[in-house]
Design an enzyme around this catalytic site. Structure first.
Site, mmCIF file in Angstrom:
data_model
loop_
_atom_site.group_PDB
_atom_site.id
_atom_site.type_symbol
_atom_site.label_atom_id
_atom_site.label_comp_id
_atom_site.label_asym_id
_atom_site.label_seq_id
_atom_site.Cartn_x
_atom_site.Cartn_y
_atom_site.Cartn_z
ATOM 1 N N ASN A 10 0.857 -1.193 0.000
ATOM 2 C CA ASN A 10 0.000 0.000 0.000
ATOM 3 C C ASN A 10 0.891 1.240 0.000
ATOM 4 O OD1 ASN A 10 -1.836 2.025 0.458
ATOM 5 N ND2 ASN A 10 -2.380 1.363 2.544
ATOM 6 N N TRP A 11 0.906 1.918 -1.147
ATOM 7 C CA TRP A 11 1.797 3.082 -1.271
ATOM 8 C C TRP A 11 1.248 4.313 -0.552
ATOM 9 C CZ3 TRP A 11 3.137 2.929 -7.269
ATOM 10 C CH2 TRP A 11 3.887 1.785 -7.532
ATOM 11 N N LYS A 12 0.002 4.239 -0.122
ATOM 12 C CA LYS A 12 -0.665 5.401 0.494
ATOM 13 C C LYS A 12 -0.530 6.616 -0.433
ATOM 14 C CE LYS A 12 -0.147 3.176 4.916
ATOM 15 N NZ LYS A 12 -0.019 3.249 6.355
ATOM 16 N N HIS A 100 -9.322 0.933 5.637
ATOM 17 C CA HIS A 100 -8.006 1.126 6.267
ATOM 18 C C HIS A 100 -8.180 2.055 7.468
ATOM 19 C CE1 HIS A 100 -3.864 2.385 6.873
ATOM 20 N NE2 HIS A 100 -3.497 1.339 6.174
ATOM 21 N N GLU A 102 -6.597 4.488 8.388
ATOM 22 C CA GLU A 102 -6.453 5.915 8.068
ATOM 23 C C GLU A 102 -7.753 6.472 7.487
ATOM 24 O OE1 GLU A 102 -2.833 5.394 5.831
ATOM 25 O OE2 GLU A 102 -1.823 4.880 7.704
ATOM 26 N N GLU A 172 -4.561 -4.955 11.072
ATOM 27 C CA GLU A 172 -3.514 -3.935 11.209
ATOM 28 C C GLU A 172 -3.693 -3.183 12.525
ATOM 29 O OE1 GLU A 172 -1.821 -2.571 7.147
ATOM 30 O OE2 GLU A 172 -3.412 -1.256 7.786
ATOM 31 N N GLY A 178 3.354 2.331 10.647
ATOM 32 C CA GLY A 178 4.311 3.418 10.425
ATOM 33 C C GLY A 178 5.147 3.771 11.633
ATOM 34 N N SER A 218 4.268 -2.079 10.097
ATOM 35 C CA SER A 218 5.733 -2.141 10.169
ATOM 36 C C SER A 218 6.313 -3.474 9.697
ATOM 37 C CB SER A 218 6.214 -1.797 11.594
ATOM 38 O OG SER A 218 5.848 -0.467 11.924
ATOM 39 N N GLY A 239 3.166 -1.037 4.184
ATOM 40 C CA GLY A 239 3.151 0.385 3.845
ATOM 41 C C GLY A 239 4.538 0.853 3.427
ATOM 42 N N GLY A 240 5.249 1.458 4.365
ATOM 43 C CA GLY A 240 6.545 2.090 4.088
ATOM 44 C C GLY A 240 7.513 1.223 3.294
HETATM 45 O O1 G3H Z 1 -1.477 -0.422 4.691
HETATM 46 C C1 G3H Z 1 -0.392 -0.555 5.249
HETATM 47 C C2 G3H Z 1 -0.250 -0.346 6.657
HETATM 48 O O2 G3H Z 1 -0.922 0.769 7.117
HETATM 49 C C3 G3H Z 1 1.103 -0.561 7.231
HETATM 50 O O3 G3H Z 1 1.958 0.537 7.045
HETATM 51 O O4 G3H Z 1 4.011 -0.856 6.874
HETATM 52 O O5 G3H Z 1 4.137 1.638 6.964
HETATM 53 O O6 G3H Z 1 3.488 0.309 8.986
HETATM 54 P P1 G3H Z 1 3.489 0.398 7.492
#
Ligand code: G3H
Length: 255
Positions: A10-12, A100, A102, A172, A178, A218, A239-240
């Site tokens: 997920n690139w957000k 999600h 967010e 999650e 993050g 993470s 994510g990151g």
């Molecule tokens: O969608 C992905 C998640 O929110 C995880 O993000 O891997 O940056 O903690 P992260």
């Protein structure tokens, strides 16, 4: 029933359409075809990158799939700024993330809205990745399993067993997103196992055995191995680490 792991990046709200092409091409180079027999890999870019990602994937005959980060509960009409499942399907999306944390937190998405979006995804042949997860306060109170199961039941309320069988669930914990503070494999397993038991209850044992339950928060190449080694963890929502092609390829290869 054996379940093929899924690694979803997920690139957000990161990477413009040119950067997206570069990342997909690097990923293709770093992930030889042989890995795809063992793991499904998908990228979830911003809406504005989808056409570029589609071109890169189709043009190079890549085996990765792609999806979107959200969709409208409606199929078309006067919904300024929204994107429908029909548009995503037309662009060749396989997956769409729904609920999600967010979106739940920043945009006030309730379980009812998540359910409507899940139905919209299914109407258009997309695989919804339905997210659940507790905040730190709930974790500290020790009521995280009940909290997640309530979110899960609310987000899937009234779906048929056949519909549930077409969904991916992502657990999650919000405190792990993050933050670099990954859940322990036992923490992830505890909730993912409870999710599977609930799916058996609301759909059937057969659906529960086949559904993929991901962990997110993470995830990196350093911890993915022990997470997916858990019996009820079938991959990661990343994510990151998905923004760095070498790191994302490394963690996809481990799964
Ligand atoms: O969608 C992905 C998640 O929110 C995880 O993000 O891997 O940056 O903690 P992260």
């Amino acid at each position: 029933m054996s379940r093929k792991p899924l690694i979803a990046g997920n690139w957000k709200m990161n990477l413009n359409h040119l950067e997206a092409i570069a990342v997909v091409q690097k990923l293709a180079f770093a992930l030889p075809e042989k890995y795809f027999a063992k793991v499904d890999v998908t990228v979830i870019p911003p809406f504005t990158d989808l056409r570029s990602v589609q071109t890169a994937v189709d043009g190079d005959g890549l085996l990765i799939t792609y999806g979107a980060q959200d969709l409208s509960p409606h199929d078309s009409g006067a919904y300024t700024g929204d994107i429908s499942g029909a548009f995503l399907a037309k662009l060749g999306c396989t997956y769409v993330v729904v609920g999600h944390s967010e979106r739940r937190t920043i945009h006030g998405e309730t379980n009812e809205i998540v359910l409507e979006k899940t139905k919209a995804a299914l109407r258009h042949g997309l695989t919804p990745i339905v997210c659940i997860g507790e905040g730190l306060d709930i974790r500290e109170q020790g009521t995280h399993v009940e909290y997640n199961i309530e979110q899960l039941k609310g987000s899937l309320a009234g779906l048929t067993a056949d519909e549930v069988s077409k969904i991916v669930i992502a657990y999650e914990p919000v405190w792990a997103i993050g933050t670099g503070k990954v859940a322990t494999p036992a923490d992830a397993q505890e909730v993912c196992a409870a999710v599977r038991a609930t799916i058996a209850e609301i759909a059937s044992a057969e659906v529960a055995a086949g559904i993929r339950v991901l962990y997110g928060g993470s995830v990196s190449s350093k911890n993915v191995g022990e997470l997916v080694a858990q019996p009820d963890v079938d991959g990661g929502l990343v994510g990151g680490a998905s923004l760095k092609p070498d790191e994302f390829a490394a963690l996809s290869a481990i799964a």
